[in-house]
Motif scaffolding. Structure first.
Motif, PDB file in Angstrom:
ATOM      1  N   LEU A 161      69.728  12.055  17.919  1.00  0.00           N
ATOM      2  CA  LEU A 161      68.415  12.664  18.112  1.00  0.00           C
ATOM      3  C   LEU A 161      68.243  13.875  17.214  1.00  0.00           C
ATOM      4  N   HIS A 162      66.978  14.239  16.967  1.00  0.00           N
ATOM      5  CA  HIS A 162      66.711  15.527  16.324  1.00  0.00           C
ATOM      6  C   HIS A 162      67.342  16.618  17.174  1.00  0.00           C
ATOM      7  N   ARG A 163      67.942  17.582  16.500  1.00  0.00           N
ATOM      8  CA  ARG A 163      68.734  18.567  17.231  1.00  0.00           C
ATOM      9  C   ARG A 163      67.887  19.476  18.102  1.00  0.00           C
ATOM     10  N   HIS A 164      66.690  19.835  17.661  1.00  0.00           N
ATOM     11  CA  HIS A 164      65.897  20.831  18.385  1.00  0.00           C
ATOM     12  C   HIS A 164      64.932  20.169  19.351  1.00  0.00           C
ATOM     13  N   CYS A 165      65.012  20.580  20.606  1.00  0.00           N
ATOM     14  CA  CYS A 165      64.234  19.974  21.686  1.00  0.00           C
ATOM     15  C   CYS A 165      62.741  20.036  21.391  1.00  0.00           C
ATOM     16  N   ALA A 166      62.048  18.949  21.698  1.00  0.00           N
ATOM     17  CA  ALA A 166      60.607  18.852  21.450  1.00  0.00           C
ATOM     18  C   ALA A 166      59.801  19.826  22.300  1.00  0.00           C
ATOM     19  N   HIS A 167      60.402  20.407  23.331  1.00  0.00           N
ATOM     20  CA  HIS A 167      59.684  21.353  24.193  1.00  0.00           C
ATOM     21  C   HIS A 167      59.519  22.710  23.512  1.00  0.00           C
ATOM     22  N   ARG A 168      60.619  23.455  23.399  1.00  0.00           N
ATOM     23  CA  ARG A 168      60.527  24.790  22.813  1.00  0.00           C
ATOM     24  C   ARG A 168      61.614  25.030  21.768  1.00  0.00           C
ATOM     25  N   GLY A 169      62.291  23.987  21.303  1.00  0.00           N
ATOM     26  CA  GLY A 169      63.174  24.120  20.152  1.00  0.00           C
ATOM     27  C   GLY A 169      64.615  24.476  20.421  1.00  0.00           C
ATOM     28  N   ALA A 170      65.031  24.585  21.684  1.00  0.00           N
ATOM     29  CA  ALA A 170      66.447  24.855  21.949  1.00  0.00           C
ATOM     30  C   ALA A 170      67.293  23.698  21.410  1.00  0.00           C
ATOM     31  N   SER A 171      68.501  24.004  20.967  1.00  0.00           N
ATOM     32  CA  SER A 171      69.335  22.968  20.371  1.00  0.00           C
ATOM     33  C   SER A 171      69.965  22.077  21.435  1.00  0.00           C
ATOM     34  N   LEU A 172      69.867  20.771  21.229  1.00  0.00           N
ATOM     35  CA  LEU A 172      70.465  19.821  22.155  1.00  0.00           C
ATOM     36  C   LEU A 172      71.984  19.758  22.017  1.00  0.00           C
ATOM     37  N   GLU A 173      72.567  20.477  21.060  1.00  0.00           N
ATOM     38  CA  GLU A 173      74.024  20.560  21.023  1.00  0.00           C
ATOM     39  C   GLU A 173      74.538  21.271  22.267  1.00  0.00           C
ATOM     40  N   TYR A 174      73.649  22.023  22.950  1.00  0.00           N
ATOM     41  CA  TYR A 174      74.000  22.675  24.213  1.00  0.00           C
ATOM     42  C   TYR A 174      73.444  21.904  25.401  1.00  0.00           C
ATOM     43  N   GLY A 175      72.984  20.681  25.148  1.00  0.00           N
ATOM     44  CA  GLY A 175      72.437  19.862  26.215  1.00  0.00           C
ATOM     45  C   GLY A 175      73.517  19.320  27.138  1.00  0.00           C
TER      46      GLY A 175
ATOM     47  N   CYS B 236      69.319  22.130  27.795  1.00  0.00           N
ATOM     48  CA  CYS B 236      69.830  23.177  28.677  1.00  0.00           C
ATOM     49  C   CYS B 236      68.760  24.183  29.084  1.00  0.00           C
ATOM     50  N   TYR B 237      67.672  24.300  28.290  1.00  0.00           N
ATOM     51  CA  TYR B 237      66.714  25.388  28.473  1.00  0.00           C
ATOM     52  C   TYR B 237      65.802  25.142  29.683  1.00  0.00           C
ATOM     53  N   HIS B 238      65.118  24.011  29.695  1.00  0.00           N
ATOM     54  CA  HIS B 238      64.202  23.706  30.810  1.00  0.00           C
ATOM     55  C   HIS B 238      64.455  22.319  31.392  1.00  0.00           C
ATOM     56  N   GLY B 239      65.565  21.691  30.966  1.00  0.00           N
ATOM     57  CA  GLY B 239      65.960  20.436  31.580  1.00  0.00           C
ATOM     58  C   GLY B 239      65.213  19.203  31.137  1.00  0.00           C
ATOM     59  N   TRP B 240      64.405  19.327  30.093  1.00  0.00           N
ATOM     60  CA  TRP B 240      63.716  18.122  29.624  1.00  0.00           C
ATOM     61  C   TRP B 240      64.763  17.053  29.309  1.00  0.00           C
ATOM     62  N   HIS B 241      64.513  15.861  29.819  1.00  0.00           N
ATOM     63  CA  HIS B 241      65.515  14.801  29.839  1.00  0.00           C
ATOM     64  C   HIS B 241      65.043  13.647  28.950  1.00  0.00           C
ATOM     65  N   PHE B 242      65.861  13.313  27.945  1.00  0.00           N
ATOM     66  CA  PHE B 242      65.482  12.277  26.973  1.00  0.00           C
ATOM     67  C   PHE B 242      66.476  11.124  26.993  1.00  0.00           C
ATOM     68  N   ASP B 243      65.960   9.901  26.831  1.00  0.00           N
ATOM     69  CA  ASP B 243      66.814   8.730  26.657  1.00  0.00           C
ATOM     70  C   ASP B 243      67.287   8.690  25.204  1.00  0.00           C
TER      71      ASP B 243
ATOM     72  N   ALA C  26      60.549  16.076  33.015  1.00  0.00           N
ATOM     73  CA  ALA C  26      60.328  17.478  32.657  1.00  0.00           C
ATOM     74  C   ALA C  26      60.306  18.257  33.957  1.00  0.00           C
ATOM     75  N   PRO C  27      61.460  18.643  34.473  1.00  0.00           N
ATOM     76  CA  PRO C  27      61.573  19.141  35.855  1.00  0.00           C
ATOM     77  C   PRO C  27      60.797  20.420  36.160  1.00  0.00           C
ATOM     78  N   CYS C  28      60.440  21.192  35.146  1.00  0.00           N
ATOM     79  CA  CYS C  28      59.678  22.416  35.412  1.00  0.00           C
ATOM     80  C   CYS C  28      58.178  22.149  35.583  1.00  0.00           C
ATOM     81  N   GLU C  29      57.775  20.928  35.342  1.00  0.00           N
ATOM     82  CA  GLU C  29      56.354  20.573  35.438  1.00  0.00           C
ATOM     83  C   GLU C  29      56.073  19.906  36.784  1.00  0.00           C
TER      84      GLU C  29
END
Length: 479
Positions: free
Chosen positions: A83-97, A107-114, A122-125
């Motif tokens: 996947l692209h490294r930076h989350c589509a939500h706010r750009g946090a790196s998925l290397e810390y996912g 890791c930032y807001h829990g957006w969950h991708f297949d 998107a658990p914060c929504e």
């Protein structure tokens, strides 16, 4: 040049540093593989290895391929994602996912991708329905094969089948071991080094500092001390290139070695062990992809092939293959000290020291460089769309058939001619004949190719080369 100007021209060659200090910019048409470059878009039309399977555990792995920052992972189902490294939500790196049963969560807001980039949650929504319908994470098709993770980074509608080659499964009992070698330089200078086979007689045999034993240091290749008699041929209707190297051996033998590249960055290499000096016929012992990280870094990804044909004496060591290591001669990686590299340089030192991107405008090529310049011309034509795809390979690929390459080693019995010039001509002719045999075998079904080649080799020398192989094998066992 007249006699008066000759001394002046000769003088211009001495202490010429001041006049040669300016370094022009490199030619980027072939060297740059960033997104939206001609070479980059061409290379993205093919499956590329992006990491080793052993690098994917319970944590994501940050990778960079052709200038794109990505993350690779294996979810708990066993499916790999690139996947692209930076989350589509706010750009946090998925290397810390966090790796999930299905896919990965930021890791930032829990957006969950297949693994295909689909937004699962998107658990914060309070209501993520709209987001699931409009948002996805950039993702590339990916899979694992024999310890390598592959991704296709081109247009999804043009995703090709993954090419299967004979040498992955033949001869029976073949084992593939994944490896990588990391090089801090442009991909092109590493790749084209393969067509510069003349360097094996120099770099890998005699280029060591005083007092250093090349064999003891592990930088020499037995059997390649003599300069080969070289020729090159375009292959695959211009979509590849092969060198044909002939060497005169003792006891009226000639060793014909061939290595073929398929564009853009794929190749197989023949035997890597001393048995190449007597084995009648063998094919690949190594598969390699030369994958750009960006324009000034690259990684060789590949498989070492282990079987009784390419290594009948069992010299290779499968345990020595892995992340940035291979069981070949010393100097394939940057894991030595600077002084060790100076005293007994290898491919890594010779290639990375050409500058981060080699400057072709400063080269002064000789006749030994024909293959390198031929390769560049063929690759440039392919990148510019002047070369149609090879019809036979496209047909076999679409049908799911196994493909062959012309990479091989063969030892033939051929009495030495009276003069060096006559013998050189003989060696060249034998090389062309072996190439013709390999080209003819290419049209046959997978299971028939090897027997066809061996039968044709017997026709050339009456089976004398086969006898030499058997005698050498017996001698090796007795020793």
């Amino acid at each position: 040049m007249n006699k008066a100007s000759a001394p002046m021209a000769e003088q211009q060659l001495k202490f010429s540093g001041y006049r040669k200090r300016d370094v022009p910019a490199p030619d980027t048409e072939l060297s740059s593989t960033m997104p939206n470059t001609p070479m980059g878009e061409y290379m993205r039309q093919y499956w590329q290895p992006v990491c080793l399977s052993e690098e994917l555990n319970n944590l994501p792995k940050a990778i960079r391929i052709m200038g794109e920052d990505l993350v690779a992972f294996r979810d708990k189902r066993g499916k790999v994602g690139v996947l692209h490294r930076h989350c589509a939500h706010r750009g946090a790196s998925l290397e810390y996912g966090v790796i999930r049963d299905v896919g990965i969560s930021c890791c930032y807001h829990g957006w969950h991708f297949d693994v295909d980039g689909t937004l699962l949650e998107a658990p914060c929504e309070t209501d993520d329905t709209r987001l699931k319908q409009t948002v996805s994470q950039g993702a590339y098709p990916a899979f694992e094969r024999d310890g390598l993770v592959f991704a296709y980074m081109g247009p999804p509608e043009k995703c090709p089948p993954f090419p299967e080659y004979d040498s992955y499964t033949l001869p029976e009992g073949t084992k593939l071991a994944a490896f990588s070698n990391v090089y801090p330089c442009n991909w092109l200078q590493v790749h084209e080094n393969i067509m510069d086979h003349m360097h094996t007689a120099v770099l890998h045999n005699s280029m060591v500092a005083d007092g250093v034993d090349a064999k003891a240091e592990g930088t020499s290749i037995e059997g390649m001390e003599a300069l080969p008699i070289m020729q090159w041929q375009a292959t695959r209707e211009g979509n590849g290139i092969a060198f044909i190297a002939g060497r005169r051996l003792e006891n009226d033998k000639v060793w014909v070695r061939m290595t073929e590249m398929n564009f853009p960055n794929y190749l197989q290499i023949g035997t890597l062990v001393p048995s190449g000096l007597y084995v009648r016929h063998s094919t690949s012992s190594c598969t390699r992809w030369h994958v750009p990280v960006d324009d000034t870094n690259m990684i060789i990804f590949g498989w070492r092939h282990y079987n009784s044909e390419v290594d009948p004496e069992g010299v290779g060591t499968i345990e020595d293959c892995g992340v940035d290591k291979i069981d070949f001669i010393v100097g394939q990686t940057g894991n030595r000290t600077y002084e060790e590299g100076q005293r007994a340089p290898g491919d890594w030192e010779a290639l990375t020291s050409q500058r981060p991107i080699a400057v072709h405008a400063l080269e002064n090529p000789g006749s030994s460089d024909v293959g390198v310049y031929m390769f560049r011309k063929l690759l440039r034509d392919a990148v510019q769309g002047k070369t149609a795809p090879d019809a036979r390979q496209q047909q076999w690929l679409a049908a799911g058939e196994s493909l062959s390459l012309y990479t091989q080693d063969s030892v033939l019995h051929a009495p030495t001619k009276e003069t060096p010039a006559e013998d050189r001509k003989l060696v060249l002719e034998l090389g062309k004949t072996v190439m013709d045999i390999m080209r003819a075998a290419d049209a046959l079904p997978k299971q028939e190719r090897d027997a066809f080649v061996r039968a044709r080799l017997d026709e050339i020398d009456g089976g004398r080369g086969k006898e030499a192989e058997q005698n050498a094998a017996r001698a090796a066992v007795e020793a």
